[in-house]
Design a protein around this motif. Structure first.
Motif, PDB file in Angstrom:
ATOM      1  N   GLY A 277       0.810  -1.207   0.000  1.00 32.03           N
ATOM      2  CA  GLY A 277       0.000   0.000   0.000  1.00 32.03           C
ATOM      3  C   GLY A 277       0.845   1.259   0.000  1.00 32.03           C
ATOM      4  O   GLY A 277       2.065   1.223  -0.139  1.00 32.03           O
ATOM      5  N   TYR A 278       0.160   2.354   0.166  1.00 28.62           N
ATOM      6  CA  TYR A 278       0.753   3.694   0.152  1.00 28.62           C
ATOM      7  C   TYR A 278       1.212   4.050   1.570  1.00 28.62           C
ATOM      8  O   TYR A 278       0.461   3.859   2.527  1.00 28.62           O
ATOM      9  CB  TYR A 278      -0.312   4.673  -0.338  1.00 28.62           C
ATOM     10  CG  TYR A 278       0.074   6.117  -0.287  1.00 28.62           C
ATOM     11  CD1 TYR A 278       0.878   6.680  -1.266  1.00 28.62           C
ATOM     12  CD2 TYR A 278      -0.384   6.928   0.747  1.00 28.62           C
ATOM     13  CE1 TYR A 278       1.209   8.026  -1.219  1.00 28.62           C
ATOM     14  CE2 TYR A 278      -0.054   8.273   0.796  1.00 28.62           C
ATOM     15  CZ  TYR A 278       0.740   8.809  -0.191  1.00 28.62           C
ATOM     16  OH  TYR A 278       1.071  10.129  -0.139  1.00 28.62           O
TER      17      TYR A 278
ATOM     18  N   LYS B  99      -2.416  -5.283  -4.455  1.00 29.24           N
ATOM     19  CA  LYS B  99      -2.447  -4.294  -3.374  1.00 29.24           C
ATOM     20  C   LYS B  99      -1.363  -3.244  -3.591  1.00 29.24           C
ATOM     21  O   LYS B  99      -0.234  -3.570  -3.936  1.00 29.24           O
ATOM     22  CB  LYS B  99      -2.215  -4.969  -2.015  1.00 29.24           C
ATOM     23  CG  LYS B  99      -3.103  -6.166  -1.740  1.00 29.24           C
ATOM     24  CD  LYS B  99      -4.526  -5.774  -1.560  1.00 29.24           C
ATOM     25  CE  LYS B  99      -5.357  -6.991  -1.190  1.00 29.24           C
ATOM     26  NZ  LYS B  99      -6.745  -6.842  -1.429  1.00 29.24           N
TER      27      LYS B  99
ATOM     28  N   ASN C 164      -2.341   1.899  -7.708  1.00 27.37           N
ATOM     29  CA  ASN C 164      -3.554   2.703  -7.846  1.00 27.37           C
ATOM     30  C   ASN C 164      -3.424   3.682  -9.004  1.00 27.37           C
ATOM     31  O   ASN C 164      -2.337   3.881  -9.536  1.00 27.37           O
ATOM     32  CB  ASN C 164      -3.886   3.421  -6.538  1.00 27.37           C
ATOM     33  CG  ASN C 164      -2.807   4.380  -6.117  1.00 27.37           C
ATOM     34  OD1 ASN C 164      -2.352   5.205  -6.906  1.00 27.37           O
ATOM     35  ND2 ASN C 164      -2.391   4.293  -4.869  1.00 27.37           N
ATOM     36  N   LYS C 165      -4.539   4.282  -9.369  1.00 28.13           N
ATOM     37  CA  LYS C 165      -4.563   5.191 -10.524  1.00 28.13           C
ATOM     38  C   LYS C 165      -3.774   6.473 -10.310  1.00 28.13           C
ATOM     39  O   LYS C 165      -3.379   7.104 -11.265  1.00 28.13           O
ATOM     40  CB  LYS C 165      -5.997   5.517 -10.904  1.00 28.13           C
ATOM     41  CG  LYS C 165      -6.690   4.398 -11.612  1.00 28.13           C
ATOM     42  CD  LYS C 165      -7.994   4.864 -12.209  1.00 28.13           C
ATOM     43  CE  LYS C 165      -8.616   3.700 -12.941  1.00 28.13           C
ATOM     44  NZ  LYS C 165      -9.081   4.039 -14.242  1.00 28.13           N
ATOM     45  N   THR C 166      -3.543   6.849  -9.080  1.00 29.43           N
ATOM     46  CA  THR C 166      -2.759   8.052  -8.824  1.00 29.43           C
ATOM     47  C   THR C 166      -1.332   7.883  -9.347  1.00 29.43           C
ATOM     48  O   THR C 166      -0.792   8.763 -10.017  1.00 29.43           O
ATOM     49  CB  THR C 166      -2.715   8.367  -7.314  1.00 29.43           C
ATOM     50  OG1 THR C 166      -4.059   8.533  -6.856  1.00 29.43           O
ATOM     51  CG2 THR C 166      -1.914   9.625  -7.035  1.00 29.43           C
TER      52      THR C 166
ATOM     53  N   ASP D 125      -8.081   0.184  -9.579  1.00 32.88           N
ATOM     54  CA  ASP D 125      -8.647   0.702  -8.332  1.00 32.88           C
ATOM     55  C   ASP D 125      -9.934   0.002  -7.901  1.00 32.88           C
ATOM     56  O   ASP D 125     -10.660   0.492  -7.054  1.00 32.88           O
ATOM     57  CB  ASP D 125      -8.924   2.204  -8.461  1.00 32.88           C
ATOM     58  CG  ASP D 125      -7.685   3.041  -8.195  1.00 32.88           C
ATOM     59  OD1 ASP D 125      -6.720   2.515  -7.627  1.00 32.88           O
ATOM     60  OD2 ASP D 125      -7.685   4.223  -8.560  1.00 32.88           O
TER      61      ASP D 125
END
Length: 171
Positions: free
Chosen positions: A56-57, A98, A101-103, A126
């Motif tokens: 994850g972020y 996991k 993401n689109k960012t 996402d």
């Protein structure tokens, strides 16, 4: 006595490859201070290395021990579950990559195949993930394969193509 000190210029780097067994983030803090490090809202530590980081972020924060400022950077750990159990119990009911993401990867795709190479799902990056069905029908317990193409938002970076497999378990 005057001690030289300044906020750090921070760079957080995931030093393990995608889909590693254990993820490690290493932090570089450039400046004239003495620093301590924090991953997300966890405890402060003197080591610039974080081991066993979840997918994850993440936000890495570095603060000067003399009170001369804080620096931050972000890190993205990408991994996937090795199995999922779409039985409606709310745990491991869908499968997805996991951390991607689109960012960071706006034009990415995940394709899932059965063991014979038939495409059974295309999963948006996402989304909540794949639920173990094909054309509305429940697929059996088996190993499934995937490929993921990550196309970075930063166009100076090259696209990343990774492949792997996982198990769908029905009980």
């Amino acid at each position: 006595i005057v001690n030289s000190s300044s906020p750090a210029e921070v760079e957080a780097t995931v030093i393990t490859d995608f889909f590693a067994d254990e993820h490690i983030i290493e932090v570089s803090a450039v400046g004239t201070g003495v620093y301590e490090y924090q991953l997300d809202d966890g405890p402060w530590q003197t080591s610039n290395t974080f081991v066993g980081v979840s997918p994850g972020y993440h936000i890495v924060t570095v603060r000067d021990l003399n009170g001369c400022g804080i620096g931050t950077d972000q890190a993205l750990v990408i991994d996937y579950p090795r199995f999922f159990t779409p039985n409606g119990d709310g745990k491991n009911d869908t499968w997805g990559v996991k951390g991607a993401n689109k960012t960071f990867y706006p034009n990415s795709s995940i394709n899932i195949f059965n063991r014979f190479g038939k495409l059974v799902a295309q999963v948006p990056i996402d989304s909540q993930g794949w639920n173990g069905t094909y054309n509305g029908k429940t697929l059996p317990s088996d190993d499934y394969w995937f490929n993921i193409q990550l196309i970075p938002a930063n166009t100076s970076k090259s696209p990343i193509l990774k492949k792997g497999h996982f198990s769908l378990v029905r009980r």
